[in-house]
Design a protein around this motif. Structure first.
Motif, short mmCIF file in Angstrom:
data_model
loop_
_atom_site.label_atom_id
_atom_site.label_comp_id
_atom_site.label_asym_id
_atom_site.label_seq_id
_atom_site.Cartn_x
_atom_site.Cartn_y
_atom_site.Cartn_z
N PHE A 126 1.21 -7.11 -9.26
CA PHE A 126 2.06 -6.11 -10.89
C PHE A 126 1.95 -7.86 -11.68
CE2 PHE A 126 5.62 -6.89 -13.19
CZ PHE A 126 5.64 -5.52 -13.49
N PHE A 127 2.55 -9.07 -11.06
CA PHE A 127 2.60 -10.36 -11.81
C PHE A 127 1.13 -10.81 -12.09
CE2 PHE A 127 6.46 -10.09 -10.42
CZ PHE A 127 7.57 -10.82 -11.62
N SER A 128 -0.17 -10.62 -11.07
CA SER A 128 -1.13 -11.12 -11.39
C SER A 128 -1.53 -10.09 -12.81
CB SER A 128 -2.55 -10.72 -9.56
OG SER A 128 -1.48 -12.16 -9.42
N LYS A 129 -1.64 -9.02 -12.75
CA LYS A 129 -2.50 -7.90 -13.84
C LYS A 129 -1.52 -8.50 -15.01
CE LYS A 129 -2.99 -4.38 -10.61
NZ LYS A 129 -2.66 -3.03 -10.44
N ALA A 130 0.08 -8.41 -15.04
CA ALA A 130 0.47 -8.72 -16.09
C ALA A 130 -0.16 -10.56 -17.05
CB ALA A 130 2.08 -8.84 -15.88
N GLY A 131 -0.18 -11.04 -15.96
CA GLY A 131 -0.74 -11.95 -16.49
C GLY A 131 -2.56 -12.30 -16.86
N GLY A 132 -2.83 -11.58 -16.83
CA GLY A 132 -3.87 -10.93 -17.18
C GLY A 132 -5.07 -12.02 -16.22
N PHE A 133 -4.74 -12.06 -14.48
CA PHE A 133 -5.23 -12.33 -13.57
C PHE A 133 -5.63 -11.44 -13.01
CE2 PHE A 133 -1.95 -15.57 -14.98
CZ PHE A 133 -2.77 -16.80 -15.03
N PRO A 134 -7.14 -11.33 -12.66
CA PRO A 134 -8.12 -10.38 -11.14
C PRO A 134 -7.01 -9.98 -10.19
CG PRO A 134 -8.89 -12.41 -11.89
CD PRO A 134 -8.24 -12.81 -12.48
N ASP A 135 -7.07 -8.63 -9.86
CA ASP A 135 -5.51 -8.27 -9.02
C ASP A 135 -6.47 -9.08 -7.31
OD1 ASP A 135 -3.94 -7.45 -6.84
OD2 ASP A 135 -4.61 -5.51 -8.13
N PRO A 136 -5.68 -10.35 -7.13
CA PRO A 136 -6.27 -10.74 -5.62
C PRO A 136 -6.05 -10.17 -4.27
CG PRO A 136 -4.02 -12.16 -6.07
CD PRO A 136 -4.98 -10.86 -7.26
N CYS A 137 -5.32 -8.78 -4.71
CA CYS A 137 -4.80 -7.93 -3.70
C CYS A 137 -5.94 -6.78 -3.03
CB CYS A 137 -3.32 -7.60 -4.06
SG CYS A 137 -2.42 -9.11 -3.71
N ASP A 138 -6.60 -6.58 -4.31
CA ASP A 138 -8.04 -5.38 -4.38
C ASP A 138 -8.87 -5.61 -3.48
OD1 ASP A 138 -8.57 -3.43 -4.86
OD2 ASP A 138 -9.17 -3.22 -6.99
N CYS A 139 -8.95 -6.10 -2.33
CA CYS A 139 -9.70 -6.41 -1.41
C CYS A 139 -9.65 -5.07 0.02
CB CYS A 139 -9.74 -8.29 -1.34
SG CYS A 139 -8.34 -8.72 -0.19
N PHE A 140 -10.58 -5.41 0.18
CA PHE A 140 -10.74 -4.04 1.79
C PHE A 140 -10.25 -4.80 2.78
CE2 PHE A 140 -12.77 -3.45 5.81
CZ PHE A 140 -12.58 -2.57 5.64
N GLU A 141 -10.27 -6.46 2.90
CA GLU A 141 -9.06 -6.88 3.90
C GLU A 141 -8.01 -6.89 3.81
OE1 GLU A 141 -11.54 -8.12 2.30
OE2 GLU A 141 -13.23 -9.31 3.01
N ALA A 142 -7.18 -6.85 2.78
CA ALA A 142 -5.96 -7.20 2.63
C ALA A 142 -6.08 -5.60 3.11
CB ALA A 142 -5.63 -7.16 1.15
N ARG A 143 -6.26 -5.14 2.67
CA ARG A 143 -5.47 -3.08 2.87
C ARG A 143 -6.40 -3.01 4.25
NH1 ARG A 143 -8.58 -3.06 -2.34
NH2 ARG A 143 -10.45 -1.46 -0.66
N ARG A 144 -7.33 -3.18 4.58
CA ARG A 144 -7.23 -2.40 6.13
C ARG A 144 -5.91 -3.38 7.23
NH1 ARG A 144 -8.99 2.26 6.34
NH2 ARG A 144 -11.20 2.43 4.67
N ALA A 145 -6.30 -4.68 6.83
CA ALA A 145 -5.25 -5.13 7.94
C ALA A 145 -4.08 -5.21 7.40
CB ALA A 145 -5.32 -7.01 7.77
#
Length: 299
Positions: free
Chosen positions: A69-88
């Motif tokens: 939320f705070f990444s996208k609110a600040g105009g930065f790429p979402d670092p949580c939108d990745c296969f590894e994080a979701r699957r882990a």
């Protein structure tokens, strides 16, 4: 930016802020680039750190939501939108399934018992009427605490049930809930409560009686004599006192037990699942977890 921050509930924003602050404290202790904007590598390290501490998968999902939320609110790429994080997180969740809470339902016999104790717990007849009304509202409307009472004495959110949202007729009361956990945009929903033959627990009679003495100042409906709102802490503390006085184990109940009780009693009485879902305004099959006849105390 302010508009984006206002798009989530105040409680959610506070939770996100705390989660990101803890993430930044972790990231600052690592060698490498500045901790913000967050990188996928550091997010994955943080998830492994949280898993090592034994945190539940649900908690880690909320952490990811906050960073995202705070990444996208600040105009930065979402670092949580990745296969590894979701699957882990999904894998850790499967390895250690979530244990549902064990709160007991407040059933009709328990409701009657704690209402009987209300005058002895409260210091004035007005406070007794206030608490009596809160209890029967919470049960018969299957309300969440946050839909009825304020988060604190100075809660600026305005999400507690307001006086203007209570419309009384002879045999029914219409309660408008303007915001809720599943309605953050404030579309609103109206809950209709009807008279009960049992005058001791009738929600319409309770609300009508309370309105006679309620200060009628603009703002929350459930207020003390001086106009200050009944808070979630007070609601929970007074419920525990009434349970204790009635001989029930307070630690096994919470304010959510009214909502659990409403679903449980409805199921025992034979209401179909769709009716129970409408009763508590659930948008999914989550209502099934609230039906707990096996956890009910036999009175």
């Amino acid at each position: 930016m302010q508009g984006i921050l206002s798009s989530v509930a105040p409680s959610t924003l506070r939770s996100y802020t705390k989660a990101v602050a803890r993430f930044l404290a972790f990231a600052e202790g690592l060698e490498g680039p500045p901790p913000w904007p967050a990188s996928q590598a550091v997010v994955l390290q943080y998830l492994a750190h949280l898993h090592g501490r034994g945190l539940a998968a649900g908690t880690m999902r909320r952490v990811l939501a906050a960073i995202s939320f705070f990444s996208k609110a600040g105009g930065f790429p979402d670092p949580c939108d990745c296969f590894e994080a979701r699957r882990a997180v999904e894998g850790w969740g499967r390895a250690a399934p979530r244990v549902p809470d064990q709160q007991r339902p407040i059933t009709l016999p328990i409701l009657r018992a704690i209402l009987w104790e209300v005058p002895g717990v409260c210091w004035s007849s007005y406070e007794a009427q206030l608490l009596h009304t809160t209890f029967v509202l919470a049960f018969f409307g299957a309300f969440r605490a946050g839909e009825l009472v304020a988060g604190s004495r100075r809660d600026p959110s305005g999400r507690a049930l307001a006086l203007r949202d209570v419309a009384v007729a002879r045999h029914k009361v219409a309660i408008t809930i303007r915001h809720s956990k599943t309605d953050q945009r404030g579309r609103g929903v109206t809950v209709l409560l009807r008279s009960s033959r049992d005058r001791a627990i009738c929600p319409v009679r309770a609300i009508q009686s309370f309105l006679v003495v309620q200060p009628h100042s603009p703002g929350p409906f459930l207020v003390h004599r001086d106009g200050s709102p009944l808070t979630r802490y007070q609601f929970a503390a007074l419920l525990r006192a009434c349970l204790q006085a009635a001989g029930f184990p307070p630690k096994e109940f919470a304010t959510h037990s009214f909502r659990i009780g409403a679903a449980t009693v409805a199921s025992v009485l034979g209401l179909p699942p769709t009716a129970i879902q409408r009763l508590g305004r659930w948008r999914s099959n989550a209502f099934r977890a609230y039906i707990r006849p096996a956890r009910a105390i036999r009175c």
